[in-house]
Design a protein around this motif. Structure first.
Motif, short mmCIF file in Angstrom:
data_model
loop_
_atom_site.label_atom_id
_atom_site.label_comp_id
_atom_site.label_asym_id
_atom_site.label_seq_id
_atom_site.Cartn_x
_atom_site.Cartn_y
_atom_site.Cartn_z
N GLY A 114 0.82 -1.20 0.00
CA GLY A 114 0.00 0.00 0.00
C GLY A 114 0.85 1.25 0.00
O GLY A 114 2.07 1.20 0.14
N THR A 115 0.18 2.38 -0.17
CA THR A 115 0.89 3.66 -0.20
C THR A 115 0.45 4.55 0.94
O THR A 115 1.22 4.82 1.84
CB THR A 115 0.67 4.37 -1.55
N LYS A 116 -0.79 5.00 0.94
CA LYS A 116 -1.26 5.89 2.00
C LYS A 116 -1.60 5.11 3.27
O LYS A 116 -1.11 5.43 4.36
CB LYS A 116 -2.48 6.67 1.51
N ASP A 117 -2.40 4.09 3.15
CA ASP A 117 -2.75 3.23 4.29
C ASP A 117 -1.94 1.94 4.18
O ASP A 117 -2.46 0.87 3.89
CB ASP A 117 -4.26 2.91 4.28
N TRP A 118 -0.63 2.03 4.45
CA TRP A 118 0.25 0.89 4.26
C TRP A 118 0.16 -0.06 5.44
O TRP A 118 -0.29 0.29 6.53
CB TRP A 118 1.69 1.35 4.05
N TRP A 119 0.57 -1.29 5.20
CA TRP A 119 0.62 -2.31 6.25
C TRP A 119 1.78 -3.26 5.94
O TRP A 119 2.26 -3.33 4.81
CB TRP A 119 -0.70 -3.07 6.34
N ASP A 179 -0.85 -10.35 7.19
CA ASP A 179 -0.65 -9.09 7.91
C ASP A 179 -0.01 -9.41 9.26
O ASP A 179 -0.52 -10.23 10.02
CB ASP A 179 -1.99 -8.39 8.10
N ASP A 190 0.28 -7.54 11.91
CA ASP A 190 -0.44 -6.99 13.07
C ASP A 190 -1.70 -7.78 13.40
O ASP A 190 -1.94 -8.13 14.55
CB ASP A 190 -0.82 -5.53 12.82
#
Length: 63
Positions: free
Chosen positions: A13-18, A42, A44
């Motif tokens: 991702g770019t703005k909301d990366w994980w 993921d 997290d």
């Protein structure tokens, strides 16, 4: 777009990366050596997602 392999940790991702760990890499129908989809867990939440290779922005090998 970096090429990811199984076992590597990557940023998606770019703005909301994980951050996730690559657990499976899928090949394209025309050329199986090119990975266009990856199954990434993921770190997290533990959610497993299918991710288009275009969304992988950074790869951290052997993390």
């Amino acid at each position: 777009m970096p090429q990811s392999r199984c076992g590597e940790t990557c940023i998606c991702g770019t703005k909301d990366w994980w951050m996730g760990q690559v657990i499976h890499c899928g090949g394209a129908a025309q050329d199986p050596k090119i990975h266009n989809l990856s199954q990434i867990a993921d770190v997290d939440s533990g959610v497993i997602r299918w991710v288009n290779a275009d969304l992988v922005t950074h790869v951290t090998p052997d993390c």
